[in-house]
Design a protein around this motif. Sequence first.
Motif, PDB file in Angstrom:
ATOM      1  N   SER A  40      -9.331  -2.394  -1.114  1.00 24.82           N
ATOM      2  CA  SER A  40      -8.025  -1.303  -0.846  1.00 24.82           C
ATOM      3  C   SER A  40      -7.607  -0.754  -2.483  1.00 24.82           C
ATOM      4  O   SER A  40      -6.955   0.241  -2.385  1.00 24.82           O
TER       5      SER A  40
ATOM      6  N   LEU B  26       0.939  -1.062   0.189  1.00 26.93           N
ATOM      7  CA  LEU B  26       0.025  -0.166  -0.032  1.00 26.93           C
ATOM      8  C   LEU B  26       0.745   1.842  -0.157  1.00 26.93           C
ATOM      9  O   LEU B  26       0.746   2.001  -0.947  1.00 26.93           O
TER      10      LEU B  26
ATOM     11  N   GLN C  65     -10.103   3.647   0.502  1.00 31.53           N
ATOM     12  CA  GLN C  65     -10.549   2.257   1.143  1.00 31.53           C
ATOM     13  C   GLN C  65      -8.915   2.161   1.865  1.00 31.53           C
ATOM     14  O   GLN C  65      -9.037   1.874   3.124  1.00 31.53           O
ATOM     15  N   GLY C  66      -8.313   1.413   0.626  1.00 32.63           N
ATOM     16  CA  GLY C  66      -6.605   1.506   0.847  1.00 32.63           C
ATOM     17  C   GLY C  66      -5.912   3.095   1.758  1.00 32.63           C
ATOM     18  O   GLY C  66      -4.767   2.760   2.578  1.00 32.63           O
TER      19      GLY C  66
ATOM     20  N   SER D  22      -7.220   2.337   5.108  1.00 31.27           N
ATOM     21  CA  SER D  22      -6.496   1.106   5.326  1.00 31.27           C
ATOM     22  C   SER D  22      -4.036   1.581   6.019  1.00 31.27           C
ATOM     23  O   SER D  22      -4.288   0.824   7.044  1.00 31.27           O
TER      24      SER D  22
END
Length: 116
Positions: free
Chosen positions: A58, A16, A80-81, A84
């Motif tokens: 994500s 990520l 969303q990623g 996170s």
Amino acid sequence: MDTTQLLKGVLDVAVLAVLRQEDGYGYDIVRRLREAGLGDVGDASVYGTLRRLYAAGSLSSYVVPSEGGPHRKYYAINPQGRASLDQQAAIWTEFSAAMSGLLDPSESASPSIGAE
């Protein structure tokens, strides 16, 4: 120390973080992780992580045509990623501080992980 088990625990956040900097395709992400110092990261582990993060919502993906070979599937971090990643980065910071305190007792103690 064998870093294999450590990598398993942090590969999601590492992928990520790499994608936060710039979208990438599978092997490009592997290369960027290795250049960042995660030399033991395996191709299959990264590809599996990409599939898992995509399935979890994500990541988004898109295909870029290639003149010299097969099309490449690029991955991009989505809101969303990012959320996170922010959450996992905070957990990592706290965990890292706790481990540093254990390994070097001269460093100031920090609250325990998961303490309420």
